[in-house]
Structure formats: C-alpha cells, structure tokens
Design a protein around this motif. Structure first.
Motif, mmCIF file in Angstrom:
data_model
loop_
_atom_site.group_PDB
_atom_site.id
_atom_site.type_symbol
_atom_site.label_atom_id
_atom_site.label_comp_id
_atom_site.label_asym_id
_atom_site.label_seq_id
_atom_site.Cartn_x
_atom_site.Cartn_y
_atom_site.Cartn_z
ATOM 1 N N ASP A 45 0.778 -1.221 -0.095
ATOM 2 C CA ASP A 45 -0.113 0.062 0.001
ATOM 3 C C ASP A 45 0.773 1.271 -0.160
ATOM 4 O OD1 ASP A 45 -2.060 -1.663 0.157
ATOM 5 O OD2 ASP A 45 -2.693 -1.065 2.281
ATOM 6 N N GLU A 46 1.924 1.260 0.875
ATOM 7 C CA GLU A 46 2.598 2.400 0.989
ATOM 8 C C GLU A 46 3.452 2.745 -0.363
ATOM 9 O OE1 GLU A 46 2.290 0.123 3.701
ATOM 10 O OE2 GLU A 46 3.376 0.860 5.332
ATOM 11 N N LYS A 47 3.948 1.594 -1.054
ATOM 12 C CA LYS A 47 4.776 1.385 -1.981
ATOM 13 C C LYS A 47 3.936 2.018 -3.212
ATOM 14 C CE LYS A 47 7.616 -2.208 -2.574
ATOM 15 N NZ LYS A 47 7.884 -3.699 -3.058
ATOM 16 N N ASN A 48 2.585 1.689 -3.499
ATOM 17 C CA ASN A 48 1.788 2.257 -4.311
ATOM 18 C C ASN A 48 1.333 3.895 -4.157
ATOM 19 O OD1 ASN A 48 1.231 0.113 -5.449
ATOM 20 N ND2 ASN A 48 -0.644 -0.487 -4.154
ATOM 21 N N VAL A 49 1.282 4.357 -2.760
ATOM 22 C CA VAL A 49 1.249 5.726 -2.765
ATOM 23 C C VAL A 49 2.405 6.308 -3.226
ATOM 24 C CG1 VAL A 49 1.152 7.693 -0.646
ATOM 25 C CG2 VAL A 49 -0.375 5.399 -0.571
ATOM 26 N N ARG A 50 3.646 6.020 -2.791
ATOM 27 C CA ARG A 50 5.032 6.515 -3.297
ATOM 28 C C ARG A 50 4.983 6.377 -4.651
ATOM 29 N NH1 ARG A 50 9.054 2.741 -0.847
ATOM 30 N NH2 ARG A 50 7.669 2.710 0.699
ATOM 31 N N ALA A 51 4.458 5.459 -5.558
ATOM 32 C CA ALA A 51 4.423 5.202 -6.750
ATOM 33 C C ALA A 51 3.425 6.465 -7.611
ATOM 34 C CB ALA A 51 4.028 3.890 -7.571
ATOM 35 N N LEU A 52 2.131 6.554 -6.758
ATOM 36 C CA LEU A 52 1.422 7.442 -7.184
ATOM 37 C C LEU A 52 2.039 9.023 -7.213
ATOM 38 C CD1 LEU A 52 -1.791 8.780 -7.485
ATOM 39 C CD2 LEU A 52 -1.604 8.928 -4.835
ATOM 40 N N PHE B 71 0.804 9.043 2.388
ATOM 41 C CA PHE B 71 0.276 10.106 1.652
ATOM 42 C C PHE B 71 0.723 11.580 2.057
ATOM 43 C CE2 PHE B 71 -2.606 12.671 -0.457
ATOM 44 C CZ PHE B 71 -3.209 12.156 -1.704
ATOM 45 N N MET B 72 0.637 11.683 3.336
ATOM 46 C CA MET B 72 0.840 12.978 4.032
ATOM 47 C C MET B 72 2.409 13.359 3.868
ATOM 48 S SD MET B 72 -1.565 13.624 7.417
ATOM 49 C CE MET B 72 -0.940 12.095 8.322
ATOM 50 N N LEU B 73 3.191 12.245 3.887
ATOM 51 C CA LEU B 73 4.650 12.277 3.785
ATOM 52 C C LEU B 73 4.768 12.908 2.417
ATOM 53 C CD1 LEU B 73 7.291 11.359 5.546
ATOM 54 C CD2 LEU B 73 7.276 9.591 3.831
ATOM 55 N N HIS B 74 4.192 12.375 1.439
ATOM 56 C CA HIS B 74 4.826 13.039 0.235
ATOM 57 C C HIS B 74 3.986 14.421 -0.311
ATOM 58 C CE1 HIS B 74 6.739 9.051 -0.997
ATOM 59 N NE2 HIS B 74 5.887 8.696 -0.258
ATOM 60 N N TRP B 75 2.884 14.468 0.170
ATOM 61 C CA TRP B 75 2.095 15.841 0.307
ATOM 62 C C TRP B 75 2.964 16.433 0.610
ATOM 63 C CZ3 TRP B 75 -3.336 16.093 2.257
ATOM 64 C CH2 TRP B 75 -4.194 17.111 1.846
ATOM 65 N N ASP B 76 3.622 16.594 1.963
ATOM 66 C CA ASP B 76 4.466 17.500 2.479
ATOM 67 C C ASP B 76 5.675 17.861 1.588
ATOM 68 O OD1 ASP B 76 2.565 17.606 4.596
ATOM 69 O OD2 ASP B 76 3.734 16.290 6.126
ATOM 70 N N GLY B 77 6.113 16.888 0.839
ATOM 71 C CA GLY B 77 7.324 17.044 0.033
ATOM 72 C C GLY B 77 6.949 17.795 -1.109
ATOM 73 N N LEU B 78 5.658 17.915 -1.290
ATOM 74 C CA LEU B 78 5.032 18.984 -2.458
ATOM 75 C C LEU B 78 5.420 20.327 -2.118
ATOM 76 C CD1 LEU B 78 1.862 17.525 -3.710
ATOM 77 C CD2 LEU B 78 4.055 17.293 -4.768
ATOM 78 N N MET B 79 5.220 20.557 -0.664
ATOM 79 C CA MET B 79 5.070 21.842 -0.262
ATOM 80 C C MET B 79 6.634 22.456 -0.231
ATOM 81 S SD MET B 79 1.929 22.063 1.810
ATOM 82 C CE MET B 79 0.657 20.720 2.004
ATOM 83 N N THR B 80 7.538 21.543 -0.062
ATOM 84 C CA THR B 80 8.900 22.048 0.354
ATOM 85 C C THR B 80 9.597 22.111 -1.219
ATOM 86 O OG1 THR B 80 9.621 19.831 0.416
ATOM 87 C CG2 THR B 80 9.188 21.373 2.634
#
Ligand code: ATP
Length: 267
Positions: A95-102, A142-151
C-alpha cells in the motif's frame, strides 16, 4: 495499476463551460489552481506560494468531481483520480509503495492534479470514526509525500479532494488543505443557469427556465441533470406505448378475423 488512472488533460472532456453557475468558485479555482499550474514562474517569490491542497466540500451531486476535472482540463494538467482499489493491496507493505508510486508518477506527468473523492472515508477518517491499520499507513505515507510537494515548489502537483462530510475528516488531513471551498446547493438563479447549460444543445423555446428553477428547490446539479434525462426519455416512452397499443389492436383484429371464418358447408 496507478498508471491506468491517469487521464491526460486533452482526454478529460469536461470544461468550465459545461458547469452551470458556480462562477465565483470557478474564479477562485482559476486563481488558486489553474494559474499556479500554468504559470509557475509567477509563484517563485516569497509572498506568492502555490497552494498544494484544496478541499471541496458540500452535499453530493453539487459538481465537485466535475469541477476538479474541469480545472485539470483548463490548467492543461493530467488528472489522477485516486481510488482505494488501486492503492490497497493484499500484500504487506505494498500500500505504501503504491502511494509512493502515485506521487512519483504525478511528478512525471506534471502538471498534475491528484484528486481524492470521498477523502473522509479514503484517507482522512478520525480514529473515533473507525480508522483501520491499513488506512492509517496509507494516510501517513500520503501525508509524507504531500508535505514533500510543499517544500519543492514548481513541481506542478496539487492535491484536490472532495467530501460530503468535512466534519469526519482527520485534523492532520484538514490542516494540509490550505483552502477549503464550499460547493453548496444551488440557488434559484443557479438552478436556472445549470438548466440552461445542461440543455444548451436542445430545442428549448417553449421552456420557462425561471419557473422550473422555482419548482426545483433543494435540487442539486445532479438532480437537475437526471430530471432532464427523464424528460428527454418522454417522447421515447410515448413512442413505445403507441407501438404497444398498435400491436394490441392488430392482435385484436386478428382474433376477431379468426372468429369470422367462413362456415363449413354441410352436406
Ligand atoms: P458526489 O459527492 O456524489 O461525488 P459531486 O459533488 O462530486 O457528487 P458530481 O459527481 O460532480 O457531483 O456531479 C454529478 C453530475 O451532476 C455531473 O456529472 C453533472 O452531470 C451533474 N452536475 C452537477 N452539478 C452541475 C453543474 N453545476 N452544472 C452542470 N452539471 C452538473
């Protein structure tokens, strides 16, 4: 699996012009989403930062999904509709891998809008509402990668989400939506405008849009569309009824004809 969820901008098929009313919402989204995705150069300074998360909330059928698609189309952005079936897997850790892939894919095909419909049940459920271990893991990733977008501004990826139940949303998720926009039930004028948009290609000289607007209090855009479809079916239904009636009459005539057969000659 996630790749199959990507719709390129030129295949989205919904435009702002297809959405009746909601003019203020469209203007706001133009400013918040379309401009930053189309002209990231305008958002390079310290004051003007592109939004990375926008929540559309309001009753079902008011056009939230339609708006999200139209925004992507108008912004020339790819649209990824996140469905949980593409993210969840029966294998541990997938599941986590899929979110990363997204998020990797979203960056690859950017500018991109990642759309999460019914975000309350998919990502943002509060523990008290019954969050499972699996959704918690997906949410955190999801939140981890979303935060990445902010930076990393200028990456051209935004998260848009929709919900009918904003109060069920987890605080951590709510906080990440910099803007929350209500898409409410249409007013009488809005209903009139939605009807005009829905019927823009039909012959409507004899329709009193104002009167229909008055009589449809409480209807959403989706209800109005269903009403138009039902009305459009009326001539088809009438035709079928006429055919059935003709068939019945023909059978009756045949039956009556049988009864009147020539009597046999008796010797
Ligand atoms: P849900 O919360 O159930 O997902 P939603 O708010 O996302 O609902 P949509 O799925 O966008 O609503 O709307 C359903 C359908 O209703 C659309 O596909 C469209 O045909 C019609 N519709 C809704 N609002 C409008 C509108 N303002 N103008 C034209 N059509 C509309």
């Amino acid at each position: 699996r996630i790749r199959s969820e990507v719709i390129p901008a030129n295949e989205i098929g919904v435009k702002f012009a297809d959405i009746g009313s909601l003019d203020e919402t469209k203007d706001l989204l133009q400013e918040l989403v379309i401009l930053p995705l189309r002209r990231p150069d305008l958002f390079k300074g310290n004051l003007l930062k592109p939004c990375r998360g926008i929540l559309l909330f309001g009753p079902p059928g008011t056009g939230k999904t339609m708006l999200a698609k139209a925004i992507a189309n108008e912004a020339g952005a790819s649209f990824i509709n996140v469905s949980m079936s593409t993210i969840t897997s029966k294998y541990y850790g997938e599941d986590e891998k899929n979110v990363r892939a997204l998020f990797t894919l979203a960056a690859k095909v950017s500018p991109t809008i990642i759309f999460v419909d019914e975000v309350d049940s998919r990502l943002g459920q509060r523990k008290s509402v019954g969050e499972t271990e699996s959704t918690r893991k997906i949410k955190n990733e999801f939140m981890l990668h979303w935060d990445g977008l902010m930076t990393e501004p200028g990456e051209g990826v935004m998260v848009l989400a929709a919900t009918n139940r904003p109060f069920d949303l987890d605080e951590a998720i709510i906080r990440r939506f910099e803007r929350r926009i209500m898409v409410g039930l249409p007013s009488i004028e809005s209903r009139e405008m939605i009807l005009r948009t829905l019927l823009s290609n039909e012959k409507t000289d004899d329709l009193d849009f104002h009167e229909i607007g008055q009589k449809t209090e409480g209807y959403t855009g989706s209800d109005l569309k269903n009403m138009c479809i039902t009305a459009a079916y009326r001539p088809v239904r009438e035709l079928i009824q006429q055919e059935r009636l003709k068939d019945k009459e023909r059978k009756k005539r045949e039956e009556a004809g049988k009864g009147k057969e020539e009597p046999k000659e008796v010797e």
